[in-house]
Motif scaffolding. Structure first.
Motif, mmCIF file in Angstrom:
data_model
loop_
_atom_site.group_PDB
_atom_site.id
_atom_site.type_symbol
_atom_site.label_atom_id
_atom_site.label_comp_id
_atom_site.label_asym_id
_atom_site.label_seq_id
_atom_site.Cartn_x
_atom_site.Cartn_y
_atom_site.Cartn_z
ATOM 1 N N ALA A 117 0.834 -1.211 0.000
ATOM 2 C CA ALA A 117 0.000 0.000 0.000
ATOM 3 C C ALA A 117 0.865 1.256 0.000
ATOM 4 O O ALA A 117 0.566 2.240 -0.705
ATOM 5 C CB ALA A 117 -0.938 -0.011 1.194
ATOM 6 N N ASN A 121 0.915 3.823 -3.168
ATOM 7 C CA ASN A 121 0.562 5.244 -3.105
ATOM 8 C C ASN A 121 1.637 6.115 -3.741
ATOM 9 O O ASN A 121 1.331 7.128 -4.390
ATOM 10 C CB ASN A 121 0.329 5.661 -1.656
ATOM 11 N N LEU A 124 1.063 5.750 -7.418
ATOM 12 C CA LEU A 124 -0.147 6.467 -7.834
ATOM 13 C C LEU A 124 0.175 7.927 -8.125
ATOM 14 O O LEU A 124 -0.355 8.526 -9.081
ATOM 15 C CB LEU A 124 -1.223 6.376 -6.754
ATOM 16 N N ARG A 142 -7.859 3.450 -10.658
ATOM 17 C CA ARG A 142 -6.398 3.354 -10.651
ATOM 18 C C ARG A 142 -5.880 2.468 -9.521
ATOM 19 O O ARG A 142 -4.891 1.763 -9.693
ATOM 20 C CB ARG A 142 -5.789 4.748 -10.569
ATOM 21 N N GLU A 143 -6.551 2.527 -8.371
ATOM 22 C CA GLU A 143 -6.066 1.726 -7.245
ATOM 23 C C GLU A 143 -6.174 0.225 -7.523
ATOM 24 O O GLU A 143 -5.307 -0.552 -7.114
ATOM 25 C CB GLU A 143 -6.847 2.069 -5.974
ATOM 26 N N ALA A 348 -6.421 -2.259 -2.787
ATOM 27 C CA ALA A 348 -6.875 -1.010 -3.406
ATOM 28 C C ALA A 348 -7.509 -0.097 -2.361
ATOM 29 O O ALA A 348 -7.265 1.120 -2.347
ATOM 30 C CB ALA A 348 -7.860 -1.311 -4.534
ATOM 31 N N MET A 351 -4.912 1.592 -0.211
ATOM 32 C CA MET A 351 -4.295 2.744 -0.880
ATOM 33 C C MET A 351 -5.177 3.986 -0.741
ATOM 34 O O MET A 351 -4.677 5.106 -0.820
ATOM 35 C CB MET A 351 -4.052 2.443 -2.361
ATOM 36 N N ARG A 352 -6.464 3.783 -0.542
ATOM 37 C CA ARG A 352 -7.387 4.912 -0.345
ATOM 38 C C ARG A 352 -7.477 5.308 1.118
ATOM 39 O O ARG A 352 -8.259 6.173 1.484
ATOM 40 C CB ARG A 352 -8.777 4.543 -0.860
#
Length: 429
Positions: A117, A121, A124, A142-143, A348, A351-352
């Protein structure tokens, strides 16, 4: 006689001479001679198979004679690959069925998720413009794309070292799964023809999966795209090509941009765990009326249109539970595993900024796949649908276990332990 025939026969003769010269002389031991002759004879059969079987099929696929000859000029069998069944040898035991079954919770090592993660990031941000274009073009978050990139090749850090043509030819000629690998070998030759690559450049894993997205050759031909605009589909060196190709795969398998993959939920004891699986979907409102509830800060904005949702309990009542959308099953097209798809969706989310699973992965008894296989056979003979009898505990097997437990007036866990396996194998409820 064609140049191709001459070259392949010359290569066979040269191979036999080389191997014969390289053999150590150990008196007149018949056993030793037989042991050494077997690979030599098999290599000769392999060259003959290339000439008589592979070449006609490759030609029908549009592969030129020059590409075919260059691709196999220096190729020999790779005897170090797993799952080989050389001609004339006894079938080896199914080691997969003898392997110890691992607890699902081990798949979600916190240290690995945290590391992926964090790095995800960073990437990203680094590839933000590229990912903007990919989201517009394919409609995949995208994640999700970056999560697959991370899981498959550690964001391109893990590089393949096998020559794909050699791997695929070996498996297609004497592998346990010949019918899977033979079309992939032909597809690899088409790639070399159409993309003007050399055999040395076409690198793969030991299983034939290629590049940063880990595509088999047939998947490359169908889903790989040019993401950086240079006119090539380079999933080995180009991050934009790799990311765009992952998104292309998901879109072509039905990814729905308006839906998230799923959410973690709490399942009350009054709801049977045997409702799990893609064949038992209900609307989100129906699940909520049954008493299922999102955990923590989970919200339902993407479910406002009330689409079908599916119950996922990868460890039965011994682990976290989820409601998933059809996008979850799109992720399973990438790798046919509930745990893989869940890992991608959860990574995913991490990552958020999401937290770890709220539900606990409880300890699970050590089990051998052969025992699970025998349990599946017994359930199947008793009329339960366990899906594929393979020694793995998929959703169909979990559902069948729950149904058996309910019929036997046992607590429903939808997951086996050592005692339950023995009970199922020894009694008919």
């Amino acid at each position: 006689m064609t140049v191709l025939v001459h070259r392949l026969r010359f290569a066979t003769a040269a191979l036999l001479t080389f191997v014969a010269c390289a053999m150590p002389l150990v008196g007149s031991s018949r056993t030793h001679a037989q042991a050494l002759d077997a690979p030599v004879a098999t290599e000769a059969q392999f060259r003959d198979w290339l000439l008589r079987t592979v070449w006609p099929d490759a030609e029908r696929q549009g592969v030129s004679r020059d590409t075919f000859e260059r691709s196999f000029a220096k190729v020999t069998l790779d005897w170090d690959l797993p799952e080989l069944q050389p001609p004339g040898r006894a079938t080896p035991p199914d080691s997969q069925r003898q392997a110890e079954f691992q607890s699902p919770g081990r798949y979600f090592a916190e240290a690995q998720l945290t590391s992926l993660a964090k790095r995800g990031n960073e990437l990203l941000r680094q590839w933000a413009a590229t990912l903007d274009d990919i989201e517009r073009r394919f409609g995949v978050p995208r994640e999700i794309v970056v999560a697959i990139w991370g899981r498959e090749s550690n964001f391109g850090r893990v590089t393949a070292r096998h020559q794909a043509v050699r791997v695929l030819a070996t498996q297609a000629f004497m592998g346990r799964r010949r019918t899977l690998y033979y079309p992939e070998l032909l597809s690899a030759l088409v790639i070399l023809e159409e993309d003007h690559l050399s055999g040395e450049a076409l690198l793969s894993s030991w299983a034939g999966a290629m590049g940063q997205p880990q595509f088999l050759p047939s998947k490359f031909l169908r889903y790989a795209v040019d993401g950086d605009g240079d006119g090539r589909r380079d999933i080995w060196q180009s991050a934009p090509d790799s990311l765009a190709s992952i998104a292309s795969f998901l879109r072509e398998h039905g990814w729905r941009p308006e839906q998230r993959w799923g959410i973690e939920v709490r399942v009350p004891q009054t709801v049977t765990c045997a409702l799990e699986g893609p064949g038992q979907g209900r609307t989100m409102q129906e699940w909520l009326r049954l008493g299922l509830a999102p955990i923590g800060d989970a919200s339902l904005p993407e479910w406002s249109s009330n689409p079908t949702a599916f119950l996922l309990m990868p460890a039965g009542r011994l682990g976290p539970s989820f409601l998933v959308s059809k996008n979850f099953y799109v992720l399973k097209q990438y790798n046919e595993s509930d745990l893989y798809a869940l890992f991608i969706g959860h990574l995913a989310d991490r990552m958020r900024g999401a937290s770890a699973f709220a539900g606990e992965w409880r300890p699970i008894d050590s089990m051998r796949r052969s025992d699970i296989h025998a349990m599946q056979e017994r359930l199947k003979s008793d009329g339960y649908d366990v899906g594929r009898v393979d020694g793995l505990i998929g959703f169909a097997t979990r559902t069948a276990i729950g149904q058996w437990q309910a019929k036997s007036r046992r607590d429903e866990t939808c997951y086996p332990d050592a005692g339950l396996i023995q009970a199922i194998r020894g009694a008919r409820p």
